[in-house]
Design a protein around this motif. Structure first.
Motif, mmCIF file in Angstrom:
data_model
loop_
_atom_site.group_PDB
_atom_site.id
_atom_site.type_symbol
_atom_site.label_atom_id
_atom_site.label_comp_id
_atom_site.label_asym_id
_atom_site.label_seq_id
_atom_site.Cartn_x
_atom_site.Cartn_y
_atom_site.Cartn_z
ATOM 1 N N ASN A 174 0.850 -1.196 0.000
ATOM 2 C CA ASN A 174 0.000 0.000 0.000
ATOM 3 C C ASN A 174 0.885 1.246 0.000
ATOM 4 O OD1 ASN A 174 -1.663 2.149 0.554
ATOM 5 N ND2 ASN A 174 -2.622 1.246 2.374
ATOM 6 N N GLU A 267 -12.424 -4.794 5.768
ATOM 7 C CA GLU A 267 -11.543 -3.688 6.162
ATOM 8 C C GLU A 267 -12.052 -3.188 7.515
ATOM 9 O OE1 GLU A 267 -8.877 -1.897 5.247
ATOM 10 O OE2 GLU A 267 -8.316 -3.082 3.496
ATOM 11 N N SER A 294 -5.135 -3.776 3.144
ATOM 12 C CA SER A 294 -4.455 -2.477 3.010
ATOM 13 C C SER A 294 -3.435 -2.246 4.114
ATOM 14 C CB SER A 294 -5.496 -1.357 3.091
ATOM 15 O OG SER A 294 -6.061 -1.333 4.404
ATOM 16 N N ARG A 310 -11.365 2.932 5.206
ATOM 17 C CA ARG A 310 -11.755 1.511 5.234
ATOM 18 C C ARG A 310 -12.823 1.240 4.173
ATOM 19 N NH1 ARG A 310 -8.154 2.196 7.693
ATOM 20 N NH2 ARG A 310 -7.327 1.113 5.896
ATOM 21 N N GLU A 313 -11.115 1.575 0.739
ATOM 22 C CA GLU A 313 -10.254 0.432 0.398
ATOM 23 C C GLU A 313 -11.100 -0.786 0.016
ATOM 24 O OE1 GLU A 313 -7.104 0.292 -0.039
ATOM 25 O OE2 GLU A 313 -6.051 1.703 1.285
ATOM 26 N N ARG A 317 -11.288 -2.553 -3.828
ATOM 27 C CA ARG A 317 -11.066 -3.975 -4.128
ATOM 28 C C ARG A 317 -12.209 -4.532 -4.986
ATOM 29 N NH1 ARG A 317 -6.899 -6.734 -1.645
ATOM 30 N NH2 ARG A 317 -7.874 -8.790 -1.670
#
Lengths: 349, 317
Positions: A174, A267, A294, A310, A313, A317
């Motif tokens: 990351n 996340e 991450s 969060r 991320e 994905r």
């Protein structure tokens, strides 16, 4: 619920120990430009804008009104702000889109912890009568929770160190993370928590764009549809709570539909290693769920942005086709006081 | 690029907070070395007490005296106490369930070291010598394994001169940085120049610059010197002397004005001097007055030019 709403773009700054060379708006602006460019939208195309931040972090009154300069808020736009993590700003934007008043929303948040002492700043959010006068800092309160977990047999120091190591190892991939690769577990900060159990202190910003229905499909090849989102809160007093559990997270997850089908990715906003232990239990995550690819909040923790990151991320994905059904969690307050859970899905491939 | 500025900033304020009836009884009790809890509808005793049941949200108020001894339910060793915390020497943070209570109270536990602390250990309150009706009337907890545990006397919760509020002092220390654009502005002020920044998109010049164009949402960067002349676009007459120490030596009434410096597309504000307050008008031409050693204009005064035509500043009101 009749309207489908998706995260269609996500951007974040690099999270850094200090950004004293930049004002808040200077730090934020590149992220806003990035997220707009991903969709081709301009400020004038956005139906609703909502932000999350706290003036206490940098000691700068009404900083969020100055940050609005970076959006281009003149002539006046439809706009709101929450004195919370940007995940809660996203929740407000999601409800706005649900009403049909807007088809697109820009959500952003930022935090500069470097000008002050964030451990002390966060004491000001505590009960002002019984707790804040004692100045219990954020690490101390997390340490009380960690000891309760150790006493209950839910974890031990080696397991916490493993959470820290796995998070920073994952963060190697990351480029925005602040702590990457092998990081020393270090000395006790407040026992039983060591340096490695605590999040880095840093500055950063994040932004996402939400869109409804066909608008989302136009703006993003694989939208991350928000199948459910909910937030709940624990009792106010720490001494009333069972610190080894998070019933508010479980309830939010249930209301968001997280338990209807397994997720492949989660996340989790767990600033302290011990809090991941609590969240995994509350969310009933199986061992095959990819948790915090991450690096999570242990790798980058720009306060007020970390929860929104969060969601971003997890959505990213889905956008990239690396997840079909992801859970995103955000927290606020001491010892996981308030918790938000969102479930994001991509269209079948 | 000039050096980005930084300076210490202290934010300090006393919060004055009123108390509800349960909080008032609890904190007054601490002043009198009595610990009170509140009973919920299902019979649990909450210490510290609150006014609404955390489970049912039902209003509660039945006060119950509890013991000054209790049991640690969790703890954390704090080897480096921070400003404002209850003890200056290393101590344990602890949640303590007092005997007779069903919930735990957060406070400090004075112990010689982490090896002397464990969950389940017995402790008692150490009272502060001087007490005012605040959570800090409890100095801390201390280890206590004595069998001598006086039973609570069953205090009614009614006191002479109950406290009705607290004053909670708060101080936070920062190292403030204004960022790139404002640092450049402040540096220029040191040379008695006013330097704004131009938006690359709409070409407007902002003074003081904040780094972004609020219309276009893009970074400003090109520096543009403005002034020294300016035009009063609008103003008000201040009749009440400010309480703020920085303004104590300014006699009222005085005029505070929006001033569009020549070349700027945004008015800044400042005090107008060197002219009777009742002769200030829209369109008045002014210039900055710098006092000795000042890093910013003290005020603005007429520069002797004829008044500006309304059309030259109508867009800047």
């Amino acid at each position: 619920m009749t309207r489908e709403i998706a995260v269609v773009a996500f951007a974040q700054t690099d999270h850094r120990r200090t950004s004293h060379d930049l004002s808040e708006v200077e730090m934020l602006m590149p992220v806003l430009h990035d997220v707009l460019a991903q969709t081709g939208l301009k400020t004038a195309d956005i139906g609703f804008t909502c932000s999350g931040s706290s003036d206490y972090l940098a000691g700068r009154a009404f900083s969020f009104t100055l940050a609005l300069d970076g959006v281009g808020a003149w002539p006046p736009i439809s706009e709101s702000h929450v004195e919370m993590d940007g995940a809660w700003a996203l929740y407000e934007a999601w409800t706005k889109l649900l009403t049909g008043d807007a088809d697109t929303a820009l959500v952003y948040s930022y935090g500069k912890s470097s000008p002050g002492s964030v451990r002390d700043v966060l004491t000001r959010q505590l009960d002002p009568y019984y707790v804040a006068p004692l100045w219990p800092d954020s690490v101390a309160l997390a340490a009380l929770q960690a000891q309760a977990l150790i006493d209950a047999g839910d974890t031990d120091e080696p397991e916490l160190a493993a959470v820290a190591a796995r998070s920073r190892e994952d963060a190697s991939a990351n480029p925005h993370a602040q702590l990457r690769g092998a990081v020393e577990q270090g000395e006790y900060v407040v026992r039983p928590l060591r340096t490695g159990d605590c999040p880095p202190i840093g500055d950063g910003a994040a932004a996402v764009i939400l869109a409804a229905g066909d608008r989302a499909r136009e703006l993003c090849a694989r939208p991350a549809w928000i199948r459910g989102i909910d937030h709940r809160i624990e009792a106010h007093s720490l001494g009333v709570r069972d610190l080894t559990d998070s019933p508010s997270t479980r309830l939010a997850a249930e209301k968001a539909g997280a338990f209807d089908r397994p997720v492949d990715t989660a996340e989790l906003h767990a600033p302290f290693t011990s809090q991941e232990v609590v969240l995994r239990k509350a969310l009933r995550l199986r061992d095959d769920v990819r948790v915090n690819p991450s690096g999570g909040a242990l790798a980058a923790h720009s306060v007020m942005a970390a929860g929104l990151v969060r969601i971003g991320e997890a959505a990213a994905r889905v956008h990239r086709g690396e997840s079909d059904r992801a859970l995103a969690h955000a927290t606020s307050g001491p010892c996981l006081q308030q918790n938000l859970v969102a479930v994001l899905e991509g269209d079948p491939r | 690029m000039p050096e980005v500025l930084q300076a210490p900033l202290v934010v300090e304020f006393p919060f004055t907070r009123s108390l509800g009836p349960v909080q008032s009884a609890f904190l007054t009790g601490l002043r009198e070395r009595v610990v009170l809890g509140v009973r919920t509808g299902d019979g649990r005793v909450l210490v510290p007490p609150v006014e609404y049941d955390p489970v049912t949200a039902e209003e509660i108020g039945g006060l119950v005296e509890v013991a000054q001894t209790g049991t640690v339910t969790t703890w954390a060793w704090n080897h480096a106490p921070r400003r404002g915390q209850p003890l200056a020497t290393p101590f344990a943070w602890a949640l303590v369930r007092l005997d007779g209570a069903d919930t735990a109270l957060l406070h400090a536990l004075d112990a010689p070291g982490p090896d002397a602390v464990h969950t389940g250990m017995r402790v008692r309150i150490r009272w502060a010598d001087e007490r005012s009706g605040a959570i800090t009337d409890i100095a801390c907890f201390e280890p206590y394994d004595g069998a001598d545990q006086p039973e609570p006397a069953g205090h009614s919760g009614e006191f002479e001169n109950p406290v009705t509020g607290i004053v909670a002092a708060a101080r936070l220390d920062y190292t403030y940085s204004p960022g790139r654009a404002q640092s450049a502005y402040i540096h220029a002020l040191g040379d008695r120049r006013m330097v704004g920044e131009r938006c690359p998109s709409c070409t407007k010049v902002y003074v003081p610059p904040r780094g972004a164009c609020p219309t276009c949402g893009v970074a400003t960067s090109e520096q543009v010197e403005v002034g020294p002349g300016g035009t009063v676009t609008t103003y008000c007459i201040v009749n009440i002397k400010a309480a703020h120490t920085a303004n104590l030596d300014i006699e009222v009434p005085y005029v505070y004005a929006h001033i569009a410096l020549d070349g700027a597309d945004l008015a800044l504000h400042g005090r107008i001097g060197g002219i009777p307050y009742d002769q200030v008008r829209m369109g008045l031409r002014v210039e900055a007055v710098w006092t000795d050693d000042s890093r910013y204009p003290d005020h603005y005064r007429p520069n002797g030019e004829p008044d500006a035509d309304y059309d030259t500043y109508r867009e800047l009101l």
